[in-house]
Design an enzyme around this catalytic site. Structure first.
Site, PDB file in Angstrom:
ATOM      1  N   SER A  61       1.316  -1.311   3.945  1.00 14.92           N
ATOM      2  CA  SER A  61       2.145  -0.602   4.918  1.00 14.92           C
ATOM      3  C   SER A  61       1.426  -0.572   6.260  1.00 14.92           C
ATOM      4  CB  SER A  61       2.405   0.824   4.438  1.00 14.92           C
ATOM      5  OG  SER A  61       2.896   1.632   5.486  1.00 14.92           O
ATOM      6  N   SER A  62       2.204  -0.520   7.336  1.00 16.64           N
ATOM      7  CA  SER A  62       1.605  -0.486   8.667  1.00 16.64           C
ATOM      8  C   SER A  62       0.880   0.824   8.951  1.00 16.64           C
ATOM      9  CB  SER A  62       2.675  -0.729   9.735  1.00 16.64           C
ATOM     10  OG  SER A  62       3.695   0.244   9.651  1.00 16.64           O
ATOM     11  N   CYS A  63       1.019   1.817   8.064  1.00 15.70           N
ATOM     12  CA  CYS A  63       0.311   3.077   8.274  1.00 15.70           C
ATOM     13  C   CYS A  63      -1.187   2.935   8.038  1.00 15.70           C
ATOM     14  CB  CYS A  63       0.879   4.178   7.396  1.00 15.70           C
ATOM     15  SG  CYS A  63       0.476   3.993   5.644  1.00 15.70           S
ATOM     16  N   TYR A  94      -1.998   8.046   1.582  1.00 17.31           N
ATOM     17  CA  TYR A  94      -1.287   6.806   1.273  1.00 17.31           C
ATOM     18  C   TYR A  94      -1.962   5.624   1.960  1.00 17.31           C
ATOM     19  CZ  TYR A  94       2.610   3.459   1.102  1.00 17.31           C
ATOM     20  OH  TYR A  94       3.387   2.348   0.894  1.00 17.31           O
ATOM     21  N   LYS A 134      -3.730   2.122   0.389  1.00 17.02           N
ATOM     22  CA  LYS A 134      -3.332   0.766   0.759  1.00 17.02           C
ATOM     23  C   LYS A 134      -4.498  -0.031   1.344  1.00 17.02           C
ATOM     24  CE  LYS A 134       0.851   0.759  -0.692  1.00 17.02           C
ATOM     25  NZ  LYS A 134       1.219  -0.148  -1.795  1.00 17.02           N
ATOM     26  N   HIS A 184      12.405   7.539   4.243  1.00 14.87           N
ATOM     27  CA  HIS A 184      11.900   7.181   5.556  1.00 14.87           C
ATOM     28  C   HIS A 184      12.969   7.478   6.612  1.00 14.87           C
ATOM     29  CE1 HIS A 184       9.064   4.754   3.066  1.00 14.87           C
ATOM     30  NE2 HIS A 184       8.231   5.176   3.988  1.00 14.87           N
TER      31      HIS A 184
END
Length: 370
Positions: A108-110, A137, A141, A180
């Protein structure tokens, strides 16, 4: 991947996994190993190892994860780090043990720092502090990325990681506590439109079809209008007969979290699936880690917009006429997350589904599910 290769898609019932499954089937792949959560608990190492021993997949796509929006990430912090670490650790390790030819891990881009320079390059990983609301999270990742890289460097495994931007599409999660931003907007706009049209039956049907949150799972269809109004008010959908609301031609106001001024990028999940298959077919671990000197590949459009603008686009597509109010006492999250996708573009892939067309298709799919 050959057409007769044995492919395991972890999370094939989710939005991303199902899109990858559709894409591979459309290209003639047919030998899939698929398991639901009820049949295989990916958090349990023994179950995962037994599964790999029995099924021997050639290729693995890790699309299984515990996911959610800003509320869920900040509320269920322990579950988000524990479950995601266990899922990815078990699958990646078992893939090495049982000689999987290639594995694709979806992150994920987070994973990027909260205040990373924009647009965000793959190089910015681990260069700053993470956004606090989704830190557990993100850490899980990041561990997955480094695990894939480490298994390549130590064992030569063809394990690759990709980092998608915000995704939307068929089979999305519309639970208003864990969804989301875009699916939450679609559902809230739809319910608000039904309320302004006094379409009580459509509201009832929607609540039966989709849970509102983790605990509120409606089973009856005959709520009174007053009960429905109370349920919607708790989710920021209110019906008031004041002058400001009447100016819009609707008595309904929709309150959304934050300022609406943060920027986000959105990619249709069918484009995401197409990119994943492209990478599986054309990008090797040696190319990624040795030649390009990267640990993962961004997947996105390279274009973002303010959440306020996204809300207006969604409002127009859904047909909600009322006012939108922003609750600035609620968190915004990261100010801006626009991915630099030049690496993926240079590897021969571009998205094809525009945002407005994508949202329109998703809303039609949403209505068809009712």
């Amino acid at each position: 991947m050959h057409k007769d290769s044995r492919i395991y898609i972890a999370g094939h019932l989710g939005m991303v996994g199902s899109a990858i499954h559709r894409k591979l089937r459309s290209e003639g792949h047919h030998d899939f190993v698929l398991r639901s959560f009820e049949d295989l608990d990916l958090r349990r190492q023994e179950q995962v190892e037994d599964f790999f021993q029995a099924e021997r997949p050639d290729y693995v796509i890790v699309a299984a994860a515990k996911v959610g929006g800003i509320v869920a990430n900040d509320t269920y912090r322990a579950e988000f780090i524990y479950e995601n670490l266990m899922i990815q650790n078990n699958i990646i390790h078992a893939a090495w043990q049982h000689g999987v030819k290639k594995l694709l891990f979806l992150g994920s881009s987070c994973i990027y720092p909260k205040n990373a320079p924009q647009p965000i390059k793959e190089d910015y990983l681990l260069t700053g502090v993470l956004e606090p609301t989704n830190e557990p999270y993100a850490i899980a990742k990041i561990a997955g990325i480094k695990m894939c890289e480490s298994y390549y460097r130590q064992y030569g495994c063809e394990f690759i990681s990709v980092m998608p931007t915000n995704l939307y599409g068929p089979n999305d999660n519309y639970n208003l506590e864990t969804s989301h931003v875009l699916p939450a907007l679609i559902r809230k706009m739809h319910l608000a439109k039904c309320l302004e049209n006094n379409d009580w039956q459509s509201i009832r049907e929607d609540l039966v079809k989709r849970p509102l949150d983790q605990t509120h799972r409606e089973v009856e269809k005959q709520w009174s209008e007053k009960e429905l109004i109370n349920l919607l008010e708790k989710r920021g959908i209110t019906c008031k007969n004041d002058a400001a609301l009447q100016d819009s031609g609707s008595p309904v106001r929709l309150t959304l979290w934050g300022s609406g001024k943060v920027y986000r990028e959105f990619l249709h999940v069918d484009d995401m699936a197409d990119a994943c298959v492209h990478i599986m077919q054309h990008v090797s671990a040696e190319t990624l880690y040795t030649q390009l000197k990267q640990t993962h590949i961004n997947i996105g459009t390279g274009k973002d917009l303010a959440i306020k603008d996204l809300a207006e686009k969604t409002k127009n597509i859904v047909g909600f006429r009322g006012n939108i109010q922003w609750d600035q006492s609620k968190p915004d999250g990261t100010p801006k997350k626009q991915l630099d996708v030049s690496l993926l573009n240079n590897l021969g892939w571009q998205p094809t589904i525009g945002l407005e067309k994508g949202i329109d298709n998703v809303y039609k799919h949403y209505l068809a599910e009712e």
